[in-house]
Design a protein around this motif. Structure first.
Motif, short mmCIF file in Angstrom:
data_model
loop_
_atom_site.label_atom_id
_atom_site.label_comp_id
_atom_site.label_asym_id
_atom_site.label_seq_id
_atom_site.Cartn_x
_atom_site.Cartn_y
_atom_site.Cartn_z
N CYS A 218 0.84 -1.21 0.00
CA CYS A 218 0.00 0.00 0.00
C CYS A 218 0.87 1.25 0.00
O CYS A 218 0.45 2.30 -0.47
N HIS B 45 1.33 -3.22 7.41
CA HIS B 45 0.37 -3.60 6.36
C HIS B 45 -0.61 -4.61 6.94
O HIS B 45 -0.22 -5.51 7.69
N CYS C 28 -1.93 2.80 4.90
CA CYS C 28 -2.53 1.50 5.22
C CYS C 28 -3.12 1.58 6.64
O CYS C 28 -2.55 2.23 7.53
N ASP C 29 -4.21 0.88 6.83
CA ASP C 29 -5.18 1.16 7.88
C ASP C 29 -4.68 1.76 9.20
O ASP C 29 -5.20 2.76 9.66
N THR D 184 -3.60 2.57 -1.17
CA THR D 184 -4.46 1.91 -0.19
C THR D 184 -5.72 1.37 -0.86
O THR D 184 -6.07 1.78 -1.98
N CYS D 185 -6.41 0.48 -0.17
CA CYS D 185 -7.65 -0.12 -0.70
C CYS D 185 -8.57 1.00 -1.19
O CYS D 185 -8.78 1.99 -0.48
N ALA E 102 -8.55 2.63 5.59
CA ALA E 102 -7.51 3.54 5.09
C ALA E 102 -8.15 4.79 4.47
O ALA E 102 -7.75 5.92 4.76
FE1 FES Z 1 -3.48 -1.49 3.03
FE2 FES Z 1 -6.14 -2.09 2.58
S1 FES Z 1 -4.47 -3.45 2.93
S2 FES Z 1 -5.17 -0.19 2.87
#
Ligand code: FES
Length: 572
Positions: A53, A84, A121-122, A193-194, A200
């Motif tokens: 990410c 991550h 990332c989250d 990121t997702c 995130a």
């Molecule tokens: Fe990193 Fe979703 S796995 S933002």
């Protein structure tokens, strides 16, 4: 007040010698006295080969450095922990507080007049928010930005709402092994990121609306040139903050800013994790996040952003629709637009800078919301005396009022072993219960709240059931799922008292979650509870795990460590 290289001198008992030694070493990097006399901007580099990410971080660092130098400052890049989601054992949440401590201490230990924090990332932005609040060094956040979407057989795909949906189809036998492998290569096609409204994206929107990041920086795709220009501008802004010494995080992270964040979190269909992280960051400044207020906002603020998992689109579409500044227009009567930002102005300035595309369809007007109510509702009842959360915008309307028979799993491991067993006594109307998956029980409160549909029901086409736990859930997930039940089972929360076959009633409209067992029977069960819950992880005896077990607070307190929250020790 000292500045630049004179800040935080290493203690040798002679300040001038400390500075002499510091400069001797830093000059080994080839820096001149002119460079060393400039305002210093630290850059927290969270690149890691384990964190895809953050794959664009080296380019972001380069752009931030350019901005710092164009404005006459000295950029000083330094590493911190990077986390991550899929490369963090036992769970990323277990490590969030460690990253927060690492970042806070590096901000204090190293001389810098301002800092640029690169997160994404989250758990990374939450950890940095907690650190910035505690260290109180002028800070600009640079989110890494979302991935671009993927494509498969004419369908647009995104990590990781579609990861879960398509894996569910594979479990149900509707997608074969070869196709799921092909899909695996298409779900996360770029760095970033997702690209759904997961944790995130939620946290990136939150730092933007709280005025900690530049306008539109939450949504620019990770791989776009605009992302680099935004990073360069962030570097420039950090120099202005380094020179003036303001605003400090404590001057930006005000009660009004946190309330604005809660409003936006509801309107974007934000991740339930966002609530825990906001509570933790606010706790560092002794600002309470009241669950009753969260629920009130959930009733007043509709979901307006049409993104998965609550809606249909992805982050790049939100960006081109105008992003956070455009969304502010729809909510201006609810927000405190006088809240200050790191740009030196107010949230009103950000809103006024919005691009207004009359044809965009991703940010809905209040008159045509995705969901009339916000993304989250707070539940209470004898199963969750200190509260539980449901992401109602991603739940099935038919299950929002439901009474069912409990099917109990004592731990994540127990669930993994039995959920697909043909012998499991379960129907689609039952309520799946997972316990000992909270902050202490698991440990680290894994994202196990998205219990899979038992295989024998999945193959019959069952896509959703009521599921309850003291765990968290990925912000990218969907379903009628009650989370963060507090207090958790491992410390004797009422979830520990549920038995197979008990009736449980969920009433989201009434905001209640009840175990339909009388008080006398519950008292009898409590009297026979063992001191250590049989499904809970063993008590660790050393290292960070032992510190975590001793110190972590419950979900309603943000799962921070008790010793990191200032003031009197909070209730455990
Ligand atoms: Fe990193 Fe979703 S796995 S933002």
């Amino acid at each position: 007040m000292t500045h630049g290289m004179r800040k935080g001198l290493t203690s040798y008992g002679d300040a001038e010698f400390s500075l002499f030694l510091r400069k001797a070493f830093i000059k080994a990097m080839g820096l001149s006295d002119d460079a060393l006399a400039r305002p210093i901007v630290g850059i927290a580099n969270t690149y890691s080969d384990y964190n895809a990410c953050h794959g664009n971080v080296p380019k972001l660092v380069e752009a931030i450095k350019r901005g710092v130098m164009l404005a006459g400052g000295l950029p000083m890049e330094f590493p911190t922990i990077s986390i991550h989601e899929s490369f963090a054992y036992p769970t990323s949440m277990f490590l969030r507080n460690l990253m927060a401590m690492d970042t806070e201490e590096m901000l204090r230990a190293q001389p810098m007049d301002a800092v640029v924090l690169i997160g994404g990332c989250d758990k990374t932005i939450p950890a940095q928010m907690m650190a910035a609040a505690s260290a109180d060094v002028p800070a600009v956040f640079v989110p890494v930005g979302p991935m671009l979407v993927g494509h498969h057989k004419g369908e647009v795909l995104g990590a990781c709402t579609d990861c879960r949906r398509l894996w569910g189809e594979h479990r149900g036998g509707r997608i074969d092994a070869a196709e799921i492998e092909a899909i695996n290569e298409r779900l996360a096609p770029t760095a970033g990121t997702c690209m759904v409204m997961g944790t995130a994206s939620t946290m990136a929107c939150i730092v933007e609306v709280m005025g900690l990041a530049l306008p539109r920086s939450a949504t620019i795709p990770a791989t776009h040139a605009d992302r680099l220009r935004s990073a360069e501008a962030s570097g420039r802004q950090a120099v202005a903050m380094a020179i003036s010494g303001h605003p400090l995080p404590s001057e930006v992270m005000t009660p009004a800013a946190f309330r604005n964040a809660l409003i936006i979190m509801q309107a974007i269909g934000g991740s339930t994790n966002g609530l825990i992280h906001l509570t933790a960051a606010a706790g560092r400044l002794r600002i309470p996040i009241d669950l009753a207020e969260v629920d009130r906002l959930g009733r007043a603020v509709p979901v307006l952003v049409d993104l998965k998992p609550s809606g249909a689109h992805y982050m790049e579409h939100f960006h081109w629709a105008g992003g956070v500044p455009r969304l502010l227009h729809e909510l201006q009567d609810l927000l405190d637009l006088d809240a200050p930002t790191v740009m030196g102005g107010t949230l009103r300035d950000c809103m006024n800078g919005a691009e207004l595309d009359p044809g965009q369809q991703v940010i809905r007007p209040r008159s045509a919301p995705i969901n009339a109510h916000g993304s989250m509702a707070v539940l209470r009842g004898n199963l969750a005396p200190r509260g539980a959360i449901i992401k109602q915008s991603a739940a099935s309307p038919r299950l929002m009022s439901h009474t069912g028979r409990a099917v109990v799993f004592d731990s994540v491991e127990d669930m993994t072993l039995r959920i697909d067993s043909p012998e499991l006594d379960v129907t689609a109307d039952d309520v799946l219960v997972l316990r000992n998956a909270g902050p202490i029980g698991a440990p680290g409160m894994p994202e196990a709240g998205y219990l899979p549909i038992p295989r024998k029901l999945a193959v019959q086409g069952v896509k959703d059931m009521v599921r309850l736990s003291d765990a968290r859930m990925s912000g990218t997930a969907f379903g009628t799922i009650v989370l963060h039940m507090t207090p958790e089972a491992a410390i004797g929360g009422p979830l520990a008292l549920v038995r197979n076959g008990d009736s449980i009633r969920l009433d989201v409209a009434g905001r209640t979650l009840e175990l339909l067992v009388d008080d006398a029977e519950l008292a009898r069960r409590r009297a026979t509870l063992p001191a250590i819950s049989p499904g809970a992880a063993p008590v660790p005896d050393r290292g960070y795990a032992a510190l975590f077990h001793r110190s972590v607070l419950q979900a309603d307190q943000g799962c921070d460590f008790d010793f990191l929250v200032p003031g009197p020790l909070p209730l455990k």
